[in-house]
Design an enzyme around this catalytic site. Sequence first.
Site, short mmCIF file in Angstrom:
data_model
loop_
_atom_site.label_atom_id
_atom_site.label_comp_id
_atom_site.label_asym_id
_atom_site.label_seq_id
_atom_site.Cartn_x
_atom_site.Cartn_y
_atom_site.Cartn_z
N SER A 46 0.83 -1.22 0.00
CA SER A 46 0.00 0.00 0.00
C SER A 46 0.86 1.26 0.00
O SER A 46 0.59 2.21 -0.76
CB SER A 46 -0.98 0.00 1.18
OG SER A 46 -0.32 -0.31 2.38
N ARG A 54 3.51 -5.34 17.30
CA ARG A 54 2.12 -4.87 17.28
C ARG A 54 1.18 -5.99 17.74
O ARG A 54 0.17 -5.75 18.39
CB ARG A 54 1.75 -4.39 15.86
CG ARG A 54 2.66 -3.25 15.38
CD ARG A 54 2.48 -2.97 13.91
NE ARG A 54 2.77 -4.13 13.08
CZ ARG A 54 2.48 -4.25 11.79
NH1 ARG A 54 1.88 -3.24 11.18
NH2 ARG A 54 2.79 -5.32 11.11
N HIS A 96 5.89 -13.13 7.74
CA HIS A 96 6.04 -11.74 7.31
C HIS A 96 7.18 -11.64 6.31
O HIS A 96 8.14 -12.40 6.38
CB HIS A 96 6.33 -10.83 8.51
CG HIS A 96 6.01 -9.39 8.23
ND1 HIS A 96 6.93 -8.53 7.69
CD2 HIS A 96 4.86 -8.70 8.36
CE1 HIS A 96 6.35 -7.36 7.52
NE2 HIS A 96 5.10 -7.42 7.91
N HIS A 146 -1.95 -8.95 2.04
CA HIS A 146 -1.57 -7.70 2.74
C HIS A 146 -2.66 -7.41 3.77
O HIS A 146 -2.82 -8.14 4.73
CB HIS A 146 -1.39 -6.62 1.67
CG HIS A 146 -0.80 -5.33 2.16
ND1 HIS A 146 -0.12 -5.21 3.34
CD2 HIS A 146 -0.77 -4.08 1.59
CE1 HIS A 146 0.29 -3.95 3.48
NE2 HIS A 146 -0.10 -3.25 2.44
N ASP A 200 -1.96 -8.97 12.36
CA ASP A 200 -3.33 -9.40 12.03
C ASP A 200 -3.81 -10.59 12.84
O ASP A 200 -5.00 -10.87 12.91
CB ASP A 200 -3.40 -9.77 10.54
CG ASP A 200 -3.12 -8.58 9.66
OD1 ASP A 200 -3.40 -7.45 10.10
OD2 ASP A 200 -2.59 -8.77 8.55
#
Length: 424
Positions: A232, A317, A308, A262, A363
């Site tokens: 992005s 995160r 990743h 993504h 995620d």
Amino acid sequence: MELFTSRLMEMLPGLRADRAALMKEHGDVQIATVAIEQVLGGMRAVPALLCDTSSVSADEGLRIRNIPILELTDATPEDIFFLLCTGSKPNANEHDEIKHAFAKKAAVPEYIWDVLKAMPKDSHPMVMLSVGVMALERESKYRRVYEEGGSKDALWQATAEDSITLLSGISTIAAGIYRIRFGKGDPIAPKAGLDWSANFAHMLGVSDNESFRDLIRLYLVLHSDHEGGNVSAMTSHVVSSALSDVFYSVSAGLNGLAGPLHGLANQECLRFILDLKHEFNGVPTDEQLREYTWKRLSSGQVIPGYGHAVLRVTDPRFTAFHQFAEKHNLEDDTIQIMQKLFRIVPEVLKEQGKAKNPWPNVDAASGSLLHHYGLQEFEFYTVMFGVSRAMGICSQILFHRLFNSPIVRPKSMTLAEVKKLAGM
Ligand code: CMX
């Protein structure tokens, strides 16, 4: 906006001088060579992009302006945007100013709702977000300044202004999409006196719980940026390098974020957790989880939320969300499955030996937390990601405007040329 703009103005001479010196005196310094496997392999690790807002290392993960993300988990998203753009945390006056600047632009023009309500009822929420941001382009100051032949200074200042219009508007648009798309009623108007994330939580109309507001704040902070090479950010950078404004550029980046490898992975993660819950009628045992994961791998599917392209450790995160669940004593089946997966999946992926990184990314946790508070329409999760990531994208675009970066134009090769180089 005065304090924010003057901070940027202070940075400008240094950035332009650095660029001029690097180009003139060191332009021919070699940074790396490019191997065929990189040309064929998604340009992995080719250091050909400049990104000052954040960096991601394999062994530590995200740093925003060189501050580890785990040291920023109490910040407001507006302060994170200020930090991304200027390299410094705002002082008290700057904090108030940026918060006020966001709040002032929270309402979006009525035509946005006309456009979104006219879309087919089963449009994907990410399509609606991309369309909503494109429609808001009408408000672009940058385009008007450009059409009037504005100076470079006027153009970057208009980019800063457009960024706040876009960021403030995108949360209102996103919350409205949630309500329109999932039959929750009319969009809820922004409320005076609330900051950006509290207003976003309010406009979603999901929960009045104070810790839900805090989750939305944390969510916006954690997803804000992830250096310049992800799909992005890179897409938006390329589009904006053609001097397209932030609305065109962010909308383009959102289309990349909508891909399952993504941003869409967070929707896939919760789907995976809910499938598990359904299959085992509740929380599976460790053994059942192990077997289920193996079965999925054997059928050629990935385990969403794990692995990743850059990271080789647990994503900080993910850690922040995991800690949030513990701090607030969140307990339900989906959260328990998320926590169990964290214990089992890395073992399985290591044993399988394919994924370079067996650890969870952001995620893996976010969906189960949103689900806990009643935000259960997982097709919406990438929209939440997009609202936050727009901060990083806008700040990266602003950096390049300040830095005077040119249009992006790498060289492509034909397959025959590559084969010839390989001696084939
Ligand atoms: N489950 C199963 N297999 C995986 C895997 C996972 N979670 N992660 C990687 N692999 C596999 C790859 O598919 C690849 O297999 P092939 O050689 O058969 O193609 C192999 O392991 C090597 O891949 P890699 O170099 O470790 O990973 P990549 O850099 O190619 O891909 C990513 C990275 C994120 C796309 C991949 O790990 C994946 O598909 N993860 C699941 C989806 C996901 O969680 N995406 C969110 C990413 C977060 C973000 O974008 O911010």
